[in-house]
Design an enzyme around this catalytic site. Sequence first.
Site, PDB file in Angstrom:
ATOM      1  N   GLN A   1      -7.414  -3.691   8.771  1.00 32.46           N
ATOM      2  CA  GLN A   1      -6.746  -2.565   9.254  1.00 32.46           C
ATOM      3  C   GLN A   1      -5.603  -3.200   9.973  1.00 32.46           C
ATOM      4  O   GLN A   1      -5.426  -4.357  10.085  1.00 32.46           O
ATOM      5  CB  GLN A   1      -7.526  -2.145  10.414  1.00 32.46           C
ATOM      6  CG  GLN A   1      -6.904  -0.817  11.217  1.00 32.46           C
ATOM      7  CD  GLN A   1      -6.406   0.323  10.675  1.00 32.46           C
ATOM      8  OE1 GLN A   1      -5.310   0.327   9.760  1.00 32.46           O
ATOM      9  NE2 GLN A   1      -7.189   1.349  10.541  1.00 32.46           N
TER      10      GLN A   1
ATOM     11  N   ASP B   1     -13.391   9.738   6.125  1.00 25.18           N
ATOM     12  CA  ASP B   1     -13.601  10.416   7.388  1.00 25.18           C
ATOM     13  C   ASP B   1     -14.683  11.873   7.068  1.00 25.18           C
ATOM     14  O   ASP B   1     -14.215  12.403   6.249  1.00 25.18           O
ATOM     15  CB  ASP B   1     -12.306  11.105   8.008  1.00 25.18           C
ATOM     16  CG  ASP B   1     -11.282  10.072   8.464  1.00 25.18           C
ATOM     17  OD1 ASP B   1     -11.815   9.237   9.085  1.00 25.18           O
ATOM     18  OD2 ASP B   1     -10.118  10.117   8.072  1.00 25.18           O
TER      19      ASP B   1
ATOM     20  N   HIS C   1      -8.018   3.504  -3.907  1.00 22.38           N
ATOM     21  CA  HIS C   1      -9.012   3.592  -2.625  1.00 22.38           C
ATOM     22  C   HIS C   1     -10.009   4.601  -3.259  1.00 22.38           C
ATOM     23  O   HIS C   1      -9.539   5.276  -4.165  1.00 22.38           O
ATOM     24  CB  HIS C   1      -8.240   4.062  -1.571  1.00 22.38           C
ATOM     25  CG  HIS C   1      -7.358   2.889  -1.019  1.00 22.38           C
ATOM     26  ND1 HIS C   1      -7.354   2.992   0.450  1.00 22.38           N
ATOM     27  CD2 HIS C   1      -6.592   1.955  -1.493  1.00 22.38           C
ATOM     28  CE1 HIS C   1      -6.355   1.882   0.646  1.00 22.38           C
ATOM     29  NE2 HIS C   1      -6.073   1.532  -0.236  1.00 22.38           N
TER      30      HIS C   1
ATOM     31  N   GLU D   1       0.746  -1.306  -0.010  1.00 25.74           N
ATOM     32  CA  GLU D   1      -0.060   0.016   0.145  1.00 25.74           C
ATOM     33  C   GLU D   1       0.983   1.267   0.047  1.00 25.74           C
ATOM     34  O   GLU D   1       1.806   1.378   0.637  1.00 25.74           O
ATOM     35  CB  GLU D   1      -1.070  -0.108   1.317  1.00 25.74           C
ATOM     36  CG  GLU D   1      -1.881   1.133   1.069  1.00 25.74           C
ATOM     37  CD  GLU D   1      -3.031   0.951   2.141  1.00 25.74           C
ATOM     38  OE1 GLU D   1      -3.520  -0.092   2.069  1.00 25.74           O
ATOM     39  OE2 GLU D   1      -3.352   1.878   2.870  1.00 25.74           O
TER      40      GLU D   1
END
Lengths: 646, 646
Positions: A230, A161, A129, A65
Site C-alpha cells: 500500500q 471490500d 488484480h 498500476e
Amino acid sequence: MVNENQHTCSASSSSKSDGGSSSGSEGSKDSSRCSTPVLDAERHERLREKMRRRQDSGDKWFSLEFFPPRTASGAVNLTSRFDRMGAGGPLFIDVTWHPAGDPGSDKETSSMIIASTAVNYCGLETILHMTCCNQTKDEITGHLQKAKRLGLKNIMALRGDPAGEEWQEEVEGFNYAVDLVKHIRNEFDDYFDICVAGYPKGHPEAENYEADLRHLKEKVLAGADFIITQLFFRSETFLKFMKDCQAIGITCPIVPGIFPIQGYHSLRQLVRLSKLEVPQEIKDVIEPIKDNDAAIRNYGVELAVSMCRELLDSGMVHGLHFYTLNREVATTEVLKRLGMWTEDPRRPLPWAVSAHPKRRVEDVRPIFWASRPKSYIYRTQEWDDFPNGRWGNSSSPAFGELKDYYLFYLKSKSPREELLKMWGEELTSEESVFEVFTCYITGELNKNGHRVTCMPWNDDPLATETNLLKEQLEKVNRRGILTINSQPNINGKPSTDPIVGWGPSGGYVFQKAYLEFFTSSEIVTALLKVLKKYETRVNYHIVNVKGQNITNAPDLQPNAVTWGIFPGREIIQPTVVDPVSFLFWKDEAFALWIEQWAKLYEEESPSRMIIQYIHDNYYLVNLVDNDFPLENCLWQVVDDTFELLN
Amino acid sequence: MVNENQHTCSASSSSKSDGGSSSGSEGSKDSSRCSTPVLDAERHERLREKMRRRQDSGDKWFSLEFFPPRTASGAVNLTSRFDRMGAGGPLFIDVTWHPAGDPGSDKETSSMIIASTAVNYCGLETILHMTCCNQTKDEITGHLQKAKRLGLKNIMALRGDPAGEEWQEEVEGFNYAVDLVKHIRNEFDDYFDICVAGYPKGHPEAENYEADLRHLKEKVLAGADFIITQLFFRSETFLKFMKDCQAIGITCPIVPGIFPIQGYHSLRQLVRLSKLEVPQEIKDVIEPIKDNDAAIRNYGVELAVSMCRELLDSGMVHGLHFYTLNREVATTEVLKRLGMWTEDPRRPLPWAVSAHPKRRVEDVRPIFWASRPKSYIYRTQEWDDFPNGRWGNSSSPAFGELKDYYLFYLKSKSPREELLKMWGEELTSEESVFEVFTCYITGELNKNGHRVTCMPWNDDPLATETNLLKEQLEKVNRRGILTINSQPNINGKPSTDPIVGWGPSGGYVFQKAYLEFFTSSEIVTALLKVLKKYETRVNYHIVNVKGQNITNAPDLQPNAVTWGIFPGREIIQPTVVDPVSFLFWKDEAFALWIEQWAKLYEEESPSRMIIQYIHDNYYLVNLVDNDFPLENCLWQVVDDTFELLN
C-alpha cells in the site's frame, strides 16, 4: 589445460540455478539440449524470475498500476497510454479489479479486457488484480480460467471490500486474500505468478500491526511470489515494515508502492479509501496551494523523487511500484528524474511483440498491418499455432472477421469533430481527398488551418522512418497516388541505428523498398504498362474492393522485406509481403474508407459519395523493389507512370 | 479496365492445365491457396511432367544410362562420375537391372543401391530398371516397395531375359513387360512414373514389326508414361518407328536411345546381345581401324552427333537418351558438340540438393559437412522429418551411427598406395603432418614429388572459393593450424556470381567468414586468450575427441553463415554453424584421422603413433566472424595467437 567452466556445455545440472531452465518453464524447448538460458530470456521468463534476475544484477526496475476506465473512449486512450508508458521499460503493469464494473466480462472497460489488451496488444507483462469476497468458488475459477485463456500469467490476489457495512466471515467462502492464494495454487498449480498486498502501517481492519504481519506471512506460505505494498508517505515507514517482515521470515520480494501526489482531490479521496493519514508536514505544504494543480504536482514529484532515492539508497529496494491514477506526467517525470525511464529506440523486432504466451514465438508478420498492429493481433488471435515462430499459413481459417470491427482498439483515438476538421467538413472532389493525404505527409495545415495528424490507416503521425521518404511521398499524393504504407530500402545498417535499427546489438538490418497506395483505375492501367519494364525487379499486387487481383508474384510466395543478421543467430525476417494475407488486409483497408471516413458525413451527401466512389473504384497497390542494394526504383516507376499519362 | 488474365489469381481451375498442380502431386502444399506452380518446380515435379514441360518450351534435353559396376571401388568411381556428368544437366539418369548381380539387395554394387545413391547422394532424377520374368509377384512387390522407400520414383518396366534357352510362358506369372506395368499400377497406383522399351526395328522375338508395335501400345495403355528405344544406327529408323507409333495411337513421349560407338569390342558385344545388325557403311569404316580405340571413338562421336542433329532437326525429337556404357568422354563430347551440355556454375543452393522426395524441402545444413555432403545425407537419412524445409532439431535421434562408416560412399576414392604417396610413406613428427596440409593448400609437390589432391576431410582438390583464401591458409597450416574447412566473408554478391553465386538470378548472396581447423592444446590456450578481445564479434566452438567443449555461442543457437536474398522470396539460409551438430561432426572428423590416415601404417609404427597422438590430443576449432560487412578478422585472430605464443 583449457577449461572454461562458464562456457562449458557439460552437464545439464550445473546451469539449473540461474533461472534459465526452471522446472516446467516454457523457456527450454529442446529438452535434450544443454539447458543454456536463451539470450532474450526477458520475454520467455516468468515475472518472478525476471524480478529475481534484476535483483541479482542490481538493475533497478519499476512497475505501473492502472485502473479500468469508465468509457470506451477512455479505454482507447488508456491503450495508447500503455503504448507510450510501455516504451519507458516497466517490468510490468497491473490493472485493478473493479467489482462494480463487471470486471470479468467482455466489456471494453472490464478489468479483464483492459489487462488482456495490455498483454496481447501492447506486449506488456501484466498483473490482473482479483478480489474474492462475495464471490463463489466457481465464479473465481471461471475468472482465472478466462485470464489464463487470454494470456494473463500473473494475479494480484486480494480480499476486496465486503458488500455490507458490517462484514461477516462466511464459513465456506473466501474470507481473506489467503483463501484466494490457496485456491489459485490448488486449481492452477504453478501456472500463475501470485502477488499479494502488504500494509506498511498494518491493514486498517487488522487487530494490530503484528497480527497483520502474520497474515502477510500466511499469504506467502500459501504460495504468493511477491508483495506490493500500500502507499505510504515516508521511506522510514516502508524500511521498518520490510525489516519487520524479514524478521518473521518473509523472504520474497517486497515492492514499495509509490504514490506521487498529483492533486488535492485525488489525494483526499485516496486517503479516505485507504484510511491512511497524511503527515502534517505534507498537509502544511498542500493546503495553501490546493487550487493550483501544477504546483501540487510539482511538489508531489519532488516528494516522490526524494522518497524513492532514500528507498533505493537503502540497498533494500530493487524495484518501485507506481500508483499512476491512469495519469502519465507525474510518474514519468519521477522516473526520468530517477534515471529509471529507459526509453530504448531499439526494438527486439521491428514491430511490438505480443506478450501472450502463444505468440511469443511469432517472428514474422505481413507488412500491411504495420500501422495497425493491434488490428493484426486481433484478427489473427484465433490461430491455434504459430508454427516454428513463423507467421505461418495465411490460408488457415480465422484471420478474424471484420464484423467485430468496432472493437475499441481498432477505432480511431480521435473524436468525430476532430476527424472532420482534419479530413474536411465537406469534400468537393477526389482532389480534396488527395489534399488530405498530402497534408498528412507534409505536416502542413489544411485549407481550414488544421493539421492532419492521423488517417484511417495510420492512427499516429508519420513514422520517423517514413519521414526519410517525405519529399517523394508528397509529390505522388498530390497527384492521386494515395500512400498508406512505405519503407525505404536499407542495405545493412547497424542494428543499433536509432531510426531503423532493431534486434540485438552487433547486427545489421536490411529492407527492400516498399510502397502501398490507393489509386484510380486510370493510373493502374498506366502503372501496369510501366511495370513491364521492371518485371523481375519489382513485385506488385493490385486489388480492388471486389477482389480483382493482378500480381506478378512468383507462385504466391511471401517476399521478405525486412530482415536482420545478428552475431551467433539464425537470420530473422520479421516482415514479409504475403500475397494471401494481402487479400485479408484489402478487406480491412477498403472498409476503413467507409467506417472511419465516409460515415463522418450524412448519407447521400456529396462528401460521403466521393469517399464511396473511391472505395468502389480505386485499387489498392503494393510495390516491392527487390534490388535493395541499388537506389529505390519505385519513385521512378511512379514518375514513369505519370509521364505515360501525360 | 485492367485485367491481366495470366497474372490473375481468380479461380483455382484456370491454371490446372499447366502441370503445376497435378492431382495428388506433392508440389502443392497448401490446397486452399491458388494453384500457381512453384517457380523451381523442376525439383518438385514428376519426371513425366518435367518432360512435358521441356517439350512445350522447346527446350531439348538428354538423359544418361548406366549399369551397376562389379566392385565396390567401381561403385565409388561411378558415384563421382554421377557427380561430374550430373553437372552437365541430364533430365534423368537410369540404372539397369542386373538379375545376376542380386539387383534388389543392399550390396554396394546392386542396381537398387546404385540408383538410390544417384537419387539421394547425387541429387539426380533417376529411373531404376526392373525386369519381371522368373520372379514372383511378391519378390517384385518387395523390390518396388524398397525402391519407393529409398526415394526412387521412376521405374523402367522390362521383361528381362528368360532363364532357359527356350522360354515358356507361365500362366500365372509375369511373362511380358506389360504384366509388370499393370502390376505397378495395381499395387502402387500413380506413385511411380513408368517407362517402357520400344524397338525401332521390332523386338527380335516378336512375330513381326506390326505385332511389336501393338505390344508397345498395350504397355502404354496399361499405364506407361513414356518410351525409350533400343539403339539404332540410322535416324530414319527412329523417325519411321515414331510415325508408325503415332499412326496406331501411341501419343506419349518416345525418346531415341543413342549409342555413341566407343570401341570395336563393346560394339560387337552390344550387337550380339541386342540382335541388331550394324549397317554395312559403318562396318566398312570400323573394320580397318578396329585396333585404334581413339580413332573408333572419334568416328563414333562424329556419327552420333550427325544422327542426333538429324533427329533434333526433324522436329519430332525433344530429348536424347544416351547409352554411356558407364563411360564419360564420348557421350560428354557428343553433348558438347550438340550444345546440350549445360554446365551451370550456379546452384539452386550452395550444396547439392538430394532428390529424395522427403529431402526436397531441406534448405538448411550445418557447414561442417561441406566437403562430405554424402556423409551428411547418409548420417541423417533416418530422420523422419525436415520440419518446414529446415534442417531441424539436431537433438533428434538418428544422425547416423559411425559404425556404418565403411560404406562405400564415405570412403576415399583413392587407393592406399596413392594416399601413402600423398600423405607420406613415413611420418617423422607432427610437422610432417603440417607439411601435408600445406601441400594440399598450395598445390605444390610434396618432398617425394607427389601432389596432395585430397585429404581425409576433403576428397577433392581445394574449392575455387577456398582458393580466395589460399595465401592465408598456407601461412597458418605451416604453423600447425590444420585447416579443413573455410569460407570467405561475402557482403552481397550477385546470385549469378560464377564462384560464390547460387539460387535464382536477380538475388544477392552473403556469407560470414568461417574457419575450421585442428590444432594443439598449446595453440588453443593462446587462442582463447586472444578471443577474449573479439568476444561478440567472433563465435567459437572448440572440442577435443573426448568431448570437452568450449564455446561462447549464445544459448547453443545455430549461427547462419550463408544466406541469400531473392526477388519475391523469403530469405534462404542454407548453411549454419550449429553447436549441437558440431558435436556429431566432431566424432566423424576425429575418426577420419584414424580410419583414413593412421590405418595406412603398421600398428605401433611411428607414423601411426603420430597420427594417433594428434587424434588424442588436438582440438577441433571453428570460428565465425559475425561482422560480415567488415574485413575478415579471423586471420588477425590467428596472427595474434601466434604472436602471443612467441
